[in-house]
Design an enzyme around this catalytic site. Structure first.
Site, PDB file in Angstrom:
ATOM      1  N   ASN A  44       0.850  -1.194   0.000  1.00 23.74           N
ATOM      2  CA  ASN A  44       0.000   0.000   0.000  1.00 23.74           C
ATOM      3  C   ASN A  44       0.889   1.250   0.000  1.00 23.74           C
ATOM      4  O   ASN A  44       2.119   1.148  -0.025  1.00 23.74           O
ATOM      5  CB  ASN A  44      -0.962  -0.018   1.197  1.00 23.74           C
ATOM      6  CG  ASN A  44      -0.215  -0.084   2.514  1.00 23.74           C
ATOM      7  OD1 ASN A  44       0.515   0.834   2.862  1.00 23.74           O
ATOM      8  ND2 ASN A  44      -0.385  -1.197   3.240  1.00 23.74           N
ATOM      9  N   ASP A  92      -4.485  -6.061   5.211  1.00 23.08           N
ATOM     10  CA  ASP A  92      -5.543  -6.826   5.870  1.00 23.08           C
ATOM     11  C   ASP A  92      -5.548  -8.283   5.415  1.00 23.08           C
ATOM     12  O   ASP A  92      -5.894  -9.171   6.181  1.00 23.08           O
ATOM     13  CB  ASP A  92      -6.905  -6.191   5.574  1.00 23.08           C
ATOM     14  CG  ASP A  92      -7.057  -4.853   6.294  1.00 23.08           C
ATOM     15  OD1 ASP A  92      -6.584  -4.770   7.446  1.00 23.08           O
ATOM     16  OD2 ASP A  92      -7.611  -3.904   5.710  1.00 23.08           O
ATOM     17  N   LYS A 152       7.425 -17.540 -10.504  1.00 22.65           N
ATOM     18  CA  LYS A 152       6.647 -16.472 -11.117  1.00 22.65           C
ATOM     19  C   LYS A 152       5.445 -17.051 -11.878  1.00 22.65           C
ATOM     20  O   LYS A 152       5.602 -18.010 -12.652  1.00 22.65           O
ATOM     21  CB  LYS A 152       7.556 -15.685 -12.081  1.00 22.65           C
ATOM     22  CG  LYS A 152       6.871 -14.484 -12.668  1.00 22.65           C
ATOM     23  CD  LYS A 152       7.791 -13.744 -13.633  1.00 22.65           C
ATOM     24  CE  LYS A 152       7.023 -12.606 -14.284  1.00 22.65           C
ATOM     25  NZ  LYS A 152       7.754 -12.036 -15.402  1.00 22.65           N
ATOM     26  N   ILE A 192      -2.407  -7.235  14.459  1.00 20.71           N
ATOM     27  CA  ILE A 192      -1.282  -7.125  15.400  1.00 20.71           C
ATOM     28  C   ILE A 192      -1.667  -6.265  16.593  1.00 20.71           C
ATOM     29  O   ILE A 192      -1.441  -6.633  17.751  1.00 20.71           O
ATOM     30  CB  ILE A 192      -0.040  -6.534  14.689  1.00 20.71           C
ATOM     31  CG1 ILE A 192       0.350  -7.413  13.500  1.00 20.71           C
ATOM     32  CG2 ILE A 192       1.119  -6.383  15.666  1.00 20.71           C
ATOM     33  CD1 ILE A 192       1.371  -6.775  12.559  1.00 20.71           C
ATOM     34  N   LYS A 208     -13.276   2.206  15.694  1.00 17.28           N
ATOM     35  CA  LYS A 208     -12.047   1.400  15.618  1.00 17.28           C
ATOM     36  C   LYS A 208     -11.380   1.295  16.987  1.00 17.28           C
ATOM     37  O   LYS A 208     -10.848   0.247  17.349  1.00 17.28           O
ATOM     38  CB  LYS A 208     -11.099   2.001  14.578  1.00 17.28           C
ATOM     39  CG  LYS A 208     -10.085   1.023  14.054  1.00 17.28           C
ATOM     40  CD  LYS A 208      -9.388   1.530  12.806  1.00 17.28           C
ATOM     41  CE  LYS A 208     -10.201   1.296  11.547  1.00 17.28           C
ATOM     42  NZ  LYS A 208      -9.481   1.647  10.324  1.00 17.28           N
ATOM     43  N   LYS A 258     -10.642  -2.290  18.541  1.00 12.97           N
ATOM     44  CA  LYS A 258      -9.264  -2.741  18.796  1.00 12.97           C
ATOM     45  C   LYS A 258      -8.986  -2.873  20.291  1.00 12.97           C
ATOM     46  O   LYS A 258      -7.974  -3.461  20.681  1.00 12.97           O
ATOM     47  CB  LYS A 258      -8.260  -1.747  18.193  1.00 12.97           C
ATOM     48  CG  LYS A 258      -8.432  -1.508  16.701  1.00 12.97           C
ATOM     49  CD  LYS A 258      -7.611  -2.445  15.857  1.00 12.97           C
ATOM     50  CE  LYS A 258      -7.844  -2.174  14.379  1.00 12.97           C
ATOM     51  NZ  LYS A 258      -7.024  -3.027  13.520  1.00 12.97           N
TER      52      LYS A 258
HETATM   53  N1  CTP Z   1      -3.384  -3.046  12.442  1.00 11.85           N
HETATM   54  C1  CTP Z   1      -2.601  -4.078  12.866  1.00 11.85           C
HETATM   55  N2  CTP Z   1      -2.670  -5.296  12.252  1.00 11.85           N
HETATM   56  C2  CTP Z   1      -3.510  -5.490  11.214  1.00 11.85           C
HETATM   57  C3  CTP Z   1      -4.327  -4.416  10.750  1.00 11.85           C
HETATM   58  C4  CTP Z   1      -4.227  -3.212  11.377  1.00 11.85           C
HETATM   59  O1  CTP Z   1      -1.830  -3.904  13.799  1.00 11.85           O
HETATM   60  N3  CTP Z   1      -3.549  -6.687  10.637  1.00 11.85           N
HETATM   61  C5  CTP Z   1      -3.340  -1.779  13.151  1.00 11.85           C
HETATM   62  C6  CTP Z   1      -2.737  -0.610  12.380  1.00 11.85           C
HETATM   63  O2  CTP Z   1      -1.351  -0.539  12.588  1.00 11.85           O
HETATM   64  C7  CTP Z   1      -3.478   0.568  12.976  1.00 11.85           C
HETATM   65  C8  CTP Z   1      -4.822   0.001  13.312  1.00 11.85           C
HETATM   66  O3  CTP Z   1      -4.655  -1.406  13.436  1.00 11.85           O
HETATM   67  O4  CTP Z   1      -2.896   0.976  14.206  1.00 11.85           O
HETATM   68  C9  CTP Z   1      -5.910   0.292  12.327  1.00 11.85           C
HETATM   69  O5  CTP Z   1      -5.491  -0.040  11.035  1.00 11.85           O
HETATM   70  P1  CTP Z   1      -6.451   0.273   9.794  1.00 11.85           P
HETATM   71  O6  CTP Z   1      -5.810  -0.307   8.582  1.00 11.85           O
HETATM   72  O7  CTP Z   1      -6.840   1.706   9.782  1.00 11.85           O
HETATM   73  O8  CTP Z   1      -7.736  -0.495  10.194  1.00 11.85           O
HETATM   74  P2  CTP Z   1      -8.196  -1.950   9.952  1.00 11.85           P
HETATM   75  O9  CTP Z   1      -8.022  -2.737  11.206  1.00 11.85           O
HETATM   76  O10 CTP Z   1      -7.555  -2.499   8.728  1.00 11.85           O
HETATM   77  O11 CTP Z   1      -9.777  -1.739   9.722  1.00 11.85           O
HETATM   78  P3  CTP Z   1     -10.556  -1.261   8.385  1.00 11.85           P
HETATM   79  O12 CTP Z   1     -10.026  -2.105   7.269  1.00 11.85           O
HETATM   80  O13 CTP Z   1     -11.958  -1.554   8.728  1.00 11.85           O
HETATM   81  O14 CTP Z   1     -10.320   0.186   8.220  1.00 11.85           O
END
Ligand code: CTP
Length: 416
Positions: free
Chosen positions: A226, A295, A305, A325, A359, A363
């Site tokens: 990303n 995600d 490949k 995490i 969130k 979390k």
């Molecule tokens: N995070 C994490 N591990 C993951 C996904 C997210 O530790 N597998 C943490 C990110 O570092 C951040 C927080 O969770 O501190 C939110 O990440 P974000 O990408 O904004 O949210 P998501 O949990 O992916 O939720 P959504 O996709 O619904 O926005």
């Protein structure tokens, strides 16, 4: 050195030293050539710089160079009649917010230890008001001189007398030998000076930060990632270090230099990041999850490949969800007992307040920091919305460096 660093030089925001007046002392050593660059960096960061040179320093670099870079006449003699009262040692030391000796030779360290006053620079160091004008020393010398018991004894004594030692670098020396004793690089010294002025609100804390994107392999040459640049997370790691914390930074694949004094662990995938975070979180007192963790990952990364077969058919990828995490750490015994304060980030594209509040609850963290991802990815500026159980606080648009310091102050306030 880690092969992934430094790809981009650390960018010290202009203005970090605004309003500070620094006496930059040069003593005799080949590292004087680096002090020209150091002077430039200090001025660029907003400081006014008064250069004072010993006689020996002028053998290596001219006062003209230092005057041009500092935009002030250089001082060298205690009998300088330009000062109306003819007391430059008093006037220069009273004006200073900090005295930095860079390079500081073995001889000059010995002179400081003895409290000698045979040159203006040692005289003004002795004359400085110790309670208000700190003395920072950046030694520079041959490796044998550096490890000599006399030098080490003098260094210990100088520290006991209240000076701050900035350490030395390692590597090739002008004399052709290799080892410890090089002067730190100008950019490193600048970081140390900037950090010196920051309040030590996180002294004694152990801070763990995740930063950057993750990379989820599809096959050996492709993957899913990303747009996170890691800049916010790196700025937070740096600000936490400036605030006196011991900092571990778990970084996804980014092209950023490691902030000074920060321990960095490079990872690639979300799974790698989880594996690095779990043991570190056992030691940490604060966990700040800024990483944009993928995600999902491909259920199976191909060993080779994936090739087009000419039919126009596209590969059918299956995905599995990565472990969260932040949520995992926030549910650990250490976090639930209050020994570990967890801070999450939310990269949203809309409805920041509502999404951040939801969130935070999902979390299970006491503090969640919302930002608009597409507006900030890769940029040097950002705006943050801090959401806790009681309220939402805006940190308006500013450099990531400044926002990181503000966030660190907010965290320090909450854990105190
Ligand atoms: N995070 C994490 N591990 C993951 C996904 C997210 O530790 N597998 C943490 C990110 O570092 C951040 C927080 O969770 O501190 C939110 O990440 P974000 O990408 O904004 O949210 P998501 O949990 O992916 O939720 P959504 O996709 O619904 O926005």
């Amino acid at each position: 050195m880690n092969p992934n660093t430094p790809l981009l030089a650390p960018s010290t925001a202009d203005g970090d030293l605004a309003g500070k007046h620094i006496v930059l002392g040069l003593t005799g050593g080949i590292a004087c050539y680096k002090s020209a660059e150091l002077c430039r960096l200090l001025v660029k960061a907003g400081a006014t710089v008064q250069v004072v040179m010993t006689e020996a320093a002028t053998q290596f670099i001219t006062p003209v160079t230092m005057q041009a870079l500092s935009n002030r006449p250089v001082f060298g003699s205690q009998w300088d009649a330009r000062e109306p009262n003819n007391m430059p040692h008093i006037n220069l030391s009273r004006e200073a917010d900090l005295i930095l000796i860079a390079p500081c030779s073995a001889d000059f360290i010995a002179r400081l230890v003895q409290g000698r006053t045979d040159e203006l620079l040692s005289l003004l160091c002795l004359a400085r008001p110790m309670a208000t004008v700190p003395l920072l020393v950046a030694p520079a010398m041959n490796r044998e001189m550096w490890v000599h018991p006399a030098t080490q004894r003098n260094m210990a004594q100088l520290q006991a007398d209240g000076a701050v030692m900035l350490g030395v670098g390692t590597g090739a020396q002008a004399c052709g030998e290799t080892g410890d004793g090089r002067m730190l690089e100008p950019a490193e010294l600048l970081e140390d000076v900037v950090a010196f002025f920051q309040p030590k609100t996180l002294a004694g804390q152990r801070v763990l930060v995740t930063a950057g994107p993750t990379f989820e392999a599809i096959d050996p040459v492709r993957g899913i990632t990303n747009l996170s640049s890691g800049k916010m997370g790196f700025a937070i790691a740096r600000a936490a270090r400036e605030a006196g914390a011991e900092v571990t930074l778990v970084a996804g694949p980014v092209a950023l230099a490691t902030p000074r004094g920060v321990t960095r662990i490079d990872v690639k995938s979300a799974q790698n990041m989880l594996e690095a975070v779990i043991p570190s979180a056992q030691q940490a007192t604060i966990f700040i999850a800024t990483a944009a963790v993928a995600d999902w990952r491909p259920a199976q990364a191909a060993d080779h490949k994936i090739k087009k077969d000419g039919s126009g058919a596209t590969p059918q990828l299956q995905f599995v969800e990565n472990t969260d995490i932040l949520a995992t750490v926030a549910q650990s015994a250490r976090a639930l007992s209050g020994a570990l304060f967890c801070v999450g980030f939310a990269a949203e594209s809309q409805n920041l307040l509502a999404n951040a509040q939801a969130k935070r609850a999902r979390k299970g963290v006491p503090l969640l920091v919302g930002n608009i991802g597409p507006a900030t990815f890769g940029q040097d500026h950002n705006a943050l919305l801090l959401v806790d159980a009681h309220r939402a606080t805006e940190l308006p648009h500013a450099s990531k460096r400044i926002l990181a310091r503000q966030l660190v102050a907010e965290i320090a306030h909450r854990i105190s």
